[in-house]
Design a protein around this motif. Structure first.
Motif, PDB file in Angstrom:
ATOM      1  N   TYR A 126       0.733  -1.345  -0.024  1.00  0.00           N
ATOM      2  CA  TYR A 126       0.155   0.016  -0.119  1.00  0.00           C
ATOM      3  C   TYR A 126       0.998   1.166  -0.067  1.00  0.00           C
ATOM      4  O   TYR A 126       0.710   2.099  -0.742  1.00  0.00           O
ATOM      5  CB  TYR A 126      -1.053   0.085   1.197  1.00  0.00           C
ATOM      6  N   ASP A 142      -5.809   2.338  -6.288  1.00  0.00           N
ATOM      7  CA  ASP A 142      -6.219   1.760  -5.097  1.00  0.00           C
ATOM      8  C   ASP A 142      -7.351   0.665  -4.928  1.00  0.00           C
ATOM      9  O   ASP A 142      -8.612   1.301  -4.381  1.00  0.00           O
ATOM     10  CB  ASP A 142      -6.571   3.033  -3.805  1.00  0.00           C
ATOM     11  N   THR A 145      -9.379   0.226  -1.508  1.00  0.00           N
ATOM     12  CA  THR A 145     -10.159   0.990  -0.756  1.00  0.00           C
ATOM     13  C   THR A 145     -11.464   1.342  -2.091  1.00  0.00           C
ATOM     14  O   THR A 145     -12.833   1.565  -1.560  1.00  0.00           O
ATOM     15  CB  THR A 145      -9.445   2.705  -0.907  1.00  0.00           C
ATOM     16  N   ASN A 146     -11.366   1.354  -3.229  1.00  0.00           N
ATOM     17  CA  ASN A 146     -12.269   1.856  -4.345  1.00  0.00           C
ATOM     18  C   ASN A 146     -13.138   0.766  -4.789  1.00  0.00           C
ATOM     19  O   ASN A 146     -14.149   1.174  -5.470  1.00  0.00           O
ATOM     20  CB  ASN A 146     -11.579   2.586  -5.321  1.00  0.00           C
ATOM     21  N   THR A 184     -10.074  -7.809  -2.153  1.00  0.00           N
ATOM     22  CA  THR A 184     -10.478  -6.472  -1.637  1.00  0.00           C
ATOM     23  C   THR A 184     -11.986  -6.545  -1.164  1.00  0.00           C
ATOM     24  O   THR A 184     -11.966  -5.814  -0.402  1.00  0.00           O
ATOM     25  CB  THR A 184     -10.906  -5.741  -3.219  1.00  0.00           C
ATOM     26  N   ARG A 223     -13.077  -3.853  12.933  1.00  0.00           N
ATOM     27  CA  ARG A 223     -12.130  -3.552  11.563  1.00  0.00           C
ATOM     28  C   ARG A 223     -10.807  -3.480  11.615  1.00  0.00           C
ATOM     29  O   ARG A 223      -9.836  -3.185  10.989  1.00  0.00           O
ATOM     30  CB  ARG A 223     -12.660  -2.211  10.625  1.00  0.00           C
ATOM     31  N   ASP A 224     -10.220  -3.412  12.947  1.00  0.00           N
ATOM     32  CA  ASP A 224      -8.784  -3.210  13.221  1.00  0.00           C
ATOM     33  C   ASP A 224      -8.232  -4.486  13.532  1.00  0.00           C
ATOM     34  O   ASP A 224      -7.093  -4.762  13.775  1.00  0.00           O
ATOM     35  CB  ASP A 224      -8.538  -2.396  14.582  1.00  0.00           C
ATOM     36  N   ARG A 239      -5.258  -7.105   6.555  1.00  0.00           N
ATOM     37  CA  ARG A 239      -5.749  -6.342   7.350  1.00  0.00           C
ATOM     38  C   ARG A 239      -7.265  -6.262   6.763  1.00  0.00           C
ATOM     39  O   ARG A 239      -7.511  -6.736   5.557  1.00  0.00           O
ATOM     40  CB  ARG A 239      -5.162  -4.812   7.104  1.00  0.00           C
ATOM     41  N   GLU A 241     -10.013  -4.694   4.411  1.00  0.00           N
ATOM     42  CA  GLU A 241      -9.830  -3.489   3.695  1.00  0.00           C
ATOM     43  C   GLU A 241     -11.256  -2.865   3.582  1.00  0.00           C
ATOM     44  O   GLU A 241     -12.026  -3.421   3.708  1.00  0.00           O
ATOM     45  CB  GLU A 241      -9.641  -4.259   2.192  1.00  0.00           C
ATOM     46  N   SER A 242     -11.276  -1.808   3.112  1.00  0.00           N
ATOM     47  CA  SER A 242     -12.472  -0.888   3.042  1.00  0.00           C
ATOM     48  C   SER A 242     -13.382  -1.130   2.430  1.00  0.00           C
ATOM     49  O   SER A 242     -14.611  -1.160   2.485  1.00  0.00           O
ATOM     50  CB  SER A 242     -12.139   0.670   2.667  1.00  0.00           C
ATOM     51  N   SER A 243     -13.190  -1.871   1.215  1.00  0.00           N
ATOM     52  CA  SER A 243     -14.252  -2.447   0.479  1.00  0.00           C
ATOM     53  C   SER A 243     -14.664  -3.911   0.883  1.00  0.00           C
ATOM     54  O   SER A 243     -15.913  -4.543   0.204  1.00  0.00           O
ATOM     55  CB  SER A 243     -13.651  -2.816  -0.961  1.00  0.00           C
ATOM     56  N   LEU A 245     -17.187  -5.627   3.076  1.00  0.00           N
ATOM     57  CA  LEU A 245     -18.629  -5.125   3.773  1.00  0.00           C
ATOM     58  C   LEU A 245     -19.101  -6.264   4.684  1.00  0.00           C
ATOM     59  O   LEU A 245     -20.126  -6.851   4.025  1.00  0.00           O
ATOM     60  CB  LEU A 245     -19.527  -4.343   2.939  1.00  0.00           C
TER      61      LEU A 245
END
Length: 345
Positions: A126, A142, A145-146, A184, A223-224, A239, A241-243, A245
């Motif tokens: 990253y 990214d 994230t996206n 992702t 999420r940590d 980790r 990832e933001s995507s 859910l």
């Protein structure tokens, strides 16, 4: 920008949708299993869809323009597809990947004119990708994230829309389960949200390899969470990832690495198409779900994905000596899967 978007739309028009294949299960089960063959995309993997979406997202957002250096952090397949689209648009492309990435993926990226930068671990990709993009005055795609925001989950021929359209004529047209892996997290997010948006009862299960943070994050809601990282290329992350859910996913199942590789071989045997190991992860979860449905006396359908082609892994997961050197045991899992499918276990 307009011409670049036209080029990407034309690529979609040239490429027919991927096939939905029937995977043979014992007739007595009363369960139909389907495998959507994403390896038939022009760049050979599920990530072809994501890469196109990420480029469109960057273009219409005013972040990609003529001459922009485009950079990605990847485990390989996304970068292969992104290198293809960068070449199509005449843009410089840099992929940052872990040193353990298969040599064949590196060759494919370089074949499309991309540059590969290798770092020691998946967790290091990253920051290096972000640094390279910043130094070049470029754009960091990214994907982690996206992915969940760049893809139109409501439809527009996304993978979820395609699955439900292709299932329309089957005897159980609304899948009981759709099984995917998570790298992702974008594919599971797209399918789960579309299934809800379309008012279906379909549930989504994620197969998560050993060493990934996703399963614990789903179980605990944290999420940590961090982990050592996955040995199955393309899925699992060190980790969250933001995507990814977790709130829209109905089940996350950890799969032993040996079982994932065994599942890969079983898909090759039963479908005549050799996939990568993440497809094996998917198969293991799909068969477990089918077994649970049978035990409850239920009938229905399950859909999963053939994520990419096995030719990318000829020197790794398909090489018995390499697998043994990793300390991964496959044979017992392979025997168990074959026995189950042959009605012997």
């Amino acid at each position: 920008m307009t011409e670049a978007v036209r080029e990407l739309a034309a690529d979609s028009t040239r490429s027919a949708d991927t096939h939905l294949l029937r995977f043979p299960l014992p007739r007595a089960w009363g369960i139909d299993l389907y495998v959507k063959d994403e390896s038939s995309h022009p760049t050979g993997s599920l990530k072809h869809r994501l890469a196109k979406s990420l480029f469109i997202y960057g273009l219409v957002g005013g972040r990609i323009y003529e001459g922009t250096t485009v950079v990605e952090a990847s485990s390989g397949s996304t970068a292969v597809s992104e290198a293809y689209f960068a070449q199509l648009l005449g843009l410089p492309f840099v992929a940052v990947m872990a040193r353990s990435t298969s040599r064949r993926k590196i060759e494919l990226i370089e074949g499309y004119g991309g540059t590969c930068v290798l770092v020691e671990s998946a967790g290091a990709v990253y920051a290096e990708a972000e640094r390279i993009a910043q130094d070049a005055g470029g754009y960091y795609l990214d994907q982690f994230t996206n992915a969940a925001v760049a893809t139109d989950w409501r439809g527009n021929n996304n993978i979820a829309c395609s699955i439900f359209e292709q299932m329309a004529g089957e005897r159980h047209p609304e899948p009981t389960w759709i099984v995917v892996g998570a790298g992702t997290g974008g594919t599971s997010a797209t399918i789960a949200r579309y299934a809800r948006y379309a008012s279906t009862a379909t549930r989504v299960a994620v197969g998560d390899p050993e060493g990934s943070a996703f399963a614990e994050a789903w179980r605990t809601g944290r999420r940590d969470v961090t982990a050592r990282g996955s040995r199955i290329e393309g899925i699992g992350r060190p980790r969250v990832e933001s995507s990814f859910l977790p709130d829209v996913i109905d089940r996350v199942q950890t799969v032993d690495d040996g079982a994932s590789i065994a599942g890969m071989h079983v898909v090759a045997e039963r479908l005549g198409r050799a996939p990568g190991p993440s497809t094996g992860t998917n198969l293991v979860v799909a068969l477990d779900l089918a077994g649970e449905m049978v035990a409850r006396g239920e009938t229905g359908s399950i859909v999963t994905l053939l994520c990419d082609s096995g030719d990318r892994y000829s020197d790794t997961y398909y090489d018995a000596a390499w697998v043994q050197a990793q300390g991964i045991t496959v044979a017992p899992h392979l025997d168990a899967l074959r026995a189950r499918l042959d009605g012997r276990g």
